[in-house]
Design a protein around this motif. Structure first.
Motif, PDB file in Angstrom:
ATOM      1  N   ARG A  28       0.824  -1.214   0.000  1.00 31.86           N
ATOM      2  CA  ARG A  28       0.000   0.000   0.000  1.00 31.86           C
ATOM      3  C   ARG A  28       0.860   1.267   0.000  1.00 31.86           C
ATOM      4  NH1 ARG A  28       0.107  -1.972   5.105  1.00 31.86           N
ATOM      5  NH2 ARG A  28       0.718  -0.533   6.753  1.00 31.86           N
ATOM      6  N   GLU A  29       2.162   1.143   0.285  1.00 31.83           N
ATOM      7  CA  GLU A  29       3.066   2.300   0.305  1.00 31.83           C
ATOM      8  C   GLU A  29       3.940   2.410  -0.941  1.00 31.83           C
ATOM      9  OE1 GLU A  29       5.227   1.983   3.999  1.00 31.83           O
ATOM     10  OE2 GLU A  29       3.449   2.409   5.190  1.00 31.83           O
ATOM     11  N   HIS A  30       3.833   1.462  -1.863  1.00 31.23           N
ATOM     12  CA  HIS A  30       4.707   1.449  -3.040  1.00 31.23           C
ATOM     13  C   HIS A  30       4.616   2.737  -3.850  1.00 31.23           C
ATOM     14  CE1 HIS A  30       5.206  -3.208  -3.359  1.00 31.23           C
ATOM     15  NE2 HIS A  30       5.723  -2.715  -2.247  1.00 31.23           N
ATOM     16  N   GLU A  31       3.413   3.144  -4.210  1.00 28.83           N
ATOM     17  CA  GLU A  31       3.270   4.308  -5.079  1.00 28.83           C
ATOM     18  C   GLU A  31       3.765   5.585  -4.390  1.00 28.83           C
ATOM     19  OE1 GLU A  31       0.308   5.910  -8.514  1.00 28.83           O
ATOM     20  OE2 GLU A  31      -0.227   4.157  -7.335  1.00 28.83           O
ATOM     21  N   ARG A  32       3.473   5.725  -3.121  1.00 22.45           N
ATOM     22  CA  ARG A  32       3.957   6.906  -2.395  1.00 22.45           C
ATOM     23  C   ARG A  32       5.482   6.893  -2.317  1.00 22.45           C
ATOM     24  NH1 ARG A  32       4.756   8.852   2.901  1.00 22.45           N
ATOM     25  NH2 ARG A  32       4.210   6.871   3.870  1.00 22.45           N
ATOM     26  N   PHE A  33       6.080   5.707  -2.142  1.00 22.43           N
ATOM     27  CA  PHE A  33       7.537   5.587  -2.124  1.00 22.43           C
ATOM     28  C   PHE A  33       8.123   6.048  -3.456  1.00 22.43           C
ATOM     29  CE2 PHE A  33      11.545   3.463  -2.831  1.00 22.43           C
ATOM     30  CZ  PHE A  33      12.209   3.611  -1.614  1.00 22.43           C
ATOM     31  N   ILE A  34       7.532   5.590  -4.546  1.00 21.55           N
ATOM     32  CA  ILE A  34       8.003   5.992  -5.874  1.00 21.55           C
ATOM     33  C   ILE A  34       7.923   7.505  -6.025  1.00 21.55           C
ATOM     34  CG2 ILE A  34       7.478   5.886  -8.350  1.00 21.55           C
ATOM     35  CD1 ILE A  34       6.501   2.970  -7.805  1.00 21.55           C
ATOM     36  N   ASP A  35       6.810   8.107  -5.611  1.00 23.68           N
ATOM     37  CA  ASP A  35       6.627   9.552  -5.743  1.00 23.68           C
ATOM     38  C   ASP A  35       7.571  10.351  -4.852  1.00 23.68           C
ATOM     39  OD1 ASP A  35       4.610   9.147  -7.592  1.00 23.68           O
ATOM     40  OD2 ASP A  35       2.998   9.349  -6.114  1.00 23.68           O
ATOM     41  N   GLU A  36       7.771   9.918  -3.626  1.00 19.08           N
ATOM     42  CA  GLU A  36       8.548  10.701  -2.668  1.00 19.08           C
ATOM     43  C   GLU A  36      10.035  10.392  -2.677  1.00 19.08           C
ATOM     44  OE1 GLU A  36       6.970  11.187   1.260  1.00 19.08           O
ATOM     45  OE2 GLU A  36       4.907  11.079   0.518  1.00 19.08           O
ATOM     46  N   PHE A  48       9.751   0.893 -11.653  1.00 14.22           N
ATOM     47  CA  PHE A  48       8.678   1.802 -11.226  1.00 14.22           C
ATOM     48  C   PHE A  48       7.663   2.004 -12.353  1.00 14.22           C
ATOM     49  CE2 PHE A  48      11.775   4.177  -8.176  1.00 14.22           C
ATOM     50  CZ  PHE A  48      11.733   3.121  -7.300  1.00 14.22           C
ATOM     51  N   GLU A  49       8.163   2.199 -13.576  1.00 11.67           N
ATOM     52  CA  GLU A  49       7.266   2.395 -14.713  1.00 11.67           C
ATOM     53  C   GLU A  49       6.420   1.147 -14.968  1.00 11.67           C
ATOM     54  OE1 GLU A  49      10.014   3.557 -17.761  1.00 11.67           O
ATOM     55  OE2 GLU A  49       9.962   5.672 -17.143  1.00 11.67           O
ATOM     56  N   GLU A  50       7.022  -0.026 -14.860  1.00 10.78           N
ATOM     57  CA  GLU A  50       6.291  -1.277 -15.059  1.00 10.78           C
ATOM     58  C   GLU A  50       5.239  -1.454 -13.968  1.00 10.78           C
ATOM     59  OE1 GLU A  50       5.312  -5.007 -16.873  1.00 10.78           O
ATOM     60  OE2 GLU A  50       6.144  -3.107 -17.541  1.00 10.78           O
ATOM     61  N   TYR A  51       5.582  -1.126 -12.739  1.00  4.32           N
ATOM     62  CA  TYR A  51       4.623  -1.201 -11.638  1.00  4.32           C
ATOM     63  C   TYR A  51       3.408  -0.322 -11.921  1.00  4.32           C
ATOM     64  CZ  TYR A  51       2.519  -0.338  -7.083  1.00  4.32           C
ATOM     65  OH  TYR A  51       1.636  -0.198  -6.059  1.00  4.32           O
ATOM     66  N   ARG A  52       3.662   0.913 -12.337  1.00  7.15           N
ATOM     67  CA  ARG A  52       2.555   1.831 -12.626  1.00  7.15           C
ATOM     68  C   ARG A  52       1.717   1.345 -13.823  1.00  7.15           C
ATOM     69  NH1 ARG A  52       5.187   7.225 -10.828  1.00  7.15           N
ATOM     70  NH2 ARG A  52       4.116   7.430  -8.849  1.00  7.15           N
ATOM     71  N   LYS A  55      -0.396  -1.543 -12.635  1.00  4.64           N
ATOM     72  CA  LYS A  55      -1.422  -1.049 -11.727  1.00  4.64           C
ATOM     73  C   LYS A  55      -2.545  -0.345 -12.518  1.00  4.64           C
ATOM     74  CE  LYS A  55      -2.274   1.328  -7.512  1.00  4.64           C
ATOM     75  NZ  LYS A  55      -2.152   2.495  -6.773  1.00  4.64           N
ATOM     76  N   GLY A  56      -2.165   0.387 -13.566  1.00  5.48           N
ATOM     77  CA  GLY A  56      -3.130   1.071 -14.405  1.00  5.48           C
ATOM     78  C   GLY A  56      -4.045   0.097 -15.150  1.00  5.48           C
ATOM     79  N   GLU A  57      -3.473  -1.052 -15.543  1.00  6.64           N
ATOM     80  CA  GLU A  57      -4.278  -2.063 -16.251  1.00  6.64           C
ATOM     81  C   GLU A  57      -5.293  -2.703 -15.312  1.00  6.64           C
ATOM     82  OE1 GLU A  57      -1.616  -4.871 -18.026  1.00  6.64           O
ATOM     83  OE2 GLU A  57      -0.873  -3.428 -19.497  1.00  6.64           O
ATOM     84  N   LYS A  58      -4.948  -2.811 -14.042  1.00  5.11           N
ATOM     85  CA  LYS A  58      -5.841  -3.437 -13.064  1.00  5.11           C
ATOM     86  C   LYS A  58      -6.902  -2.466 -12.556  1.00  5.11           C
ATOM     87  CE  LYS A  58      -2.416  -6.689 -11.344  1.00  5.11           C
ATOM     88  NZ  LYS A  58      -1.613  -7.099 -10.199  1.00  5.11           N
ATOM     89  N   GLY A  59      -6.536  -1.165 -12.520  1.00  9.27           N
ATOM     90  CA  GLY A  59      -7.406  -0.173 -11.895  1.00  9.27           C
ATOM     91  C   GLY A  59      -8.526   0.241 -12.750  1.00  9.27           C
TER      92      GLY A  59
END
Length: 59
Positions: A28-36, A48-52, A55-59
């Protein structure tokens, strides 16, 4: 932890002259970690790009 993340225990890998430290954070903290925190390492940026992307495909 000072930044509000909840990392697991920090691990240390020693290989010849190289020491690598690793840790995990809750998903639950992955995206905030990437941003900060982010990274300038191309390998990390690709992850990071692959994670996003995934995540975009699932969301």
């Amino acid at each position: 932890m000072d930044l509000g993340f909840h990392p697991g225990k920090i691990g240390k890998d020693v290989e010849s002259d190289t020491i690598t430290y690793r840790f995990t954070i809750p998903s639950r903290e992955h995206e905030r970690f990437i941003d900060e925190i982010g990274s300038f390492k191309p390998e990390h940026i690709r992850v990071f790009e692959e994670y996003r992307r995934l995540k975009g495909e699932k969301g």
